[in-house]
Design an enzyme around this catalytic site. Structure first.
Site, PDB file in Angstrom:
ATOM      1  N   GLY A  47       0.819  -1.217   0.000  1.00 21.08           N
ATOM      2  CA  GLY A  47       0.000   0.000   0.000  1.00 21.08           C
ATOM      3  C   GLY A  47       0.851   1.264   0.000  1.00 21.08           C
ATOM      4  N   TYR A 151      -3.566 -18.001  -3.587  1.00 24.36           N
ATOM      5  CA  TYR A 151      -4.231 -16.771  -3.135  1.00 24.36           C
ATOM      6  C   TYR A 151      -5.686 -17.073  -2.772  1.00 24.36           C
ATOM      7  CZ  TYR A 151      -6.913 -12.485  -3.568  1.00 24.36           C
ATOM      8  OH  TYR A 151      -7.812 -11.473  -3.341  1.00 24.36           O
TER       9      TYR A 151
END
Ligand code: UDP
Length: 339
Positions: A47, A151
């Site tokens: 991020g 994932y």
């Protein structure tokens, strides 16, 4: 620390994990618009601090329980919205241990702290990747889950942990399974900013901007009308809205559940490229490449359950609008050199 001995402050806050990431930062904007008190945790491994437009920011790793203790002790956290995770399918195939470690372990520590500090409600960022190859289209929440990559498996493992924790009376949860998140905040101040970028719309727009020479279409021999894969693109602010509605529902009813978030309309890779040419007015050179391993031909959601039970009403369903907002963001980013 025992919950009974724990002194809380005055303000009830929402903890947003992964609030500096793509969907987390947009949900944060929507929460700030509602004047919610927000605490953001992000380790900034993926991020960006510039994307945290408000709230109280803590930089740290969810797996660090001492760090989480500090956050829970310094703030009166009432609810959690949990985004923090690694989310790249290809990367997860290469390093499954890292994906299980970060995604599952981070959630275990978070849930442990929620239990310790008596926090009940959690909205969880899940994914359409939990389904794997779909049995039918549109995909329903009760369809089989058989992920084709680590994932998706890590997110499914978390969903199951949430289910059992709910069963044990520890938490109430809503898991939101997003299809293809796209677009950006209408202000153009935040948007999709991955490194490396692997997603279709940002790659198309980077090609329109000349940052990339061309976009490679991963296979044009699928069993679809134009041979390219079909996906369900959903505006990130509609996804943000769904988190707020989910939280409201948990606060009101405390009833757990799982919901798909998509538009229920599919667009092929070629259709997305054509729409991007229209929106940007630029040339977007295309090359046909090999199929990307693990890509199903068609993924389209049924979101009827979210519409009925969360009163979710996506406002930006039009693909043109999704690309327009993404385009605005990409131009801001390139002109201001945000990083
Ligand atoms: N895609 C493509 N070229 C790219 C990136 C993506 O053809 O450079 C295709 C991909 O094969 C898939 C669709 O675009 O059919 C959406 O891919 P993305 O990675 O954005 O999302 P996913 O569906 O994998 O979650």
């Amino acid at each position: 620390m025992e919950q009974e001995n724990y002194h809380r402050g005055d303000k009830m806050a929402i903890l947003v994990t992964g609030g500096a990431g793509y969907i987390g930062s947009h949900t944060l904007m929507a929460l700030l618009d509602r004047n919610e008190e927000v605490i953001v945790i992000d380790d900034l491994s993926k991020g960006h601090e510039y994307a945290v437009k408000g709230g109280k920011f803590y930089c740290g790793d969810l797996r660090d329980e001492d760090f989480l203790d500090t956050v829970f002790q310094q703030n009166e956290i009432e609810d959690v919205i949990h985004f923090a995770a690694y989310s790249l399918v290809g990367e997860s195939m290469k390093d499954p241990i890292a994906y299980y470690n970060n995604n599952v372990k981070g959630t275990i520590t978070l849930l442990h702290c929620m239990k310790k500090y008596g926090v009940k409600n959690i909205v969880f960022s899940s994914t359409a990747a939990v389904y794997g190859e779909p049995e039918h289209i549109p995909i329903l929440e009760e369809d089989n889950t058989n992920p084709t990559n680590p994932y998706g498996e890590s997110k499914l493992a978390i969903e199951r942990l949430l289910k059992w924790s709910n069963n044990a009376g520890d938490i109430n949860y809503i898991a939101l399974r997003y299809f293809n998140a796209a677009g950006a905040h209408e202000s153009g101040s935040i948007g999709e900013d991955h490194d490396p970028e692997t997603h279709l719309i940002p790659i198309i727009l980077e090609t329109a901007l000349g940052i990339r020479e061309k976009i490679i279409i991963f296979g044009d021999d699928y069993d679809t009308p134009d041979g390219t894969c079909i996906r369900d693109y959903i505006h990130v602010m509609d996804i943000a809205q769904a988190h707020i509605l989910a939280l409201d529902k948990l606060r009101r009813q405390g009833r757990s559940g799982i919901y798909n978030l998509g538009n229920g309309a599919g667009f092929s890779v070629r259709e997305v490229i054509e729409k991007a040419k229209e929106v940007t007015g630029r040339n977007i050179p295309v090359e046909i490449g090999d199929r990307r391993p693990g890509d199903p031909a068609i993924l389209v959601a049924s979101s009827e359950k979210a519409k009925e039970e969360l009163n979710w009403n996506p406002k930006y369903g039009d693909l043109g609008k999704i690309i327009e907002d993404a385009w605005k963001w990409h131009r801001t980013k390139i002109s201001s050199d945000i990083n």
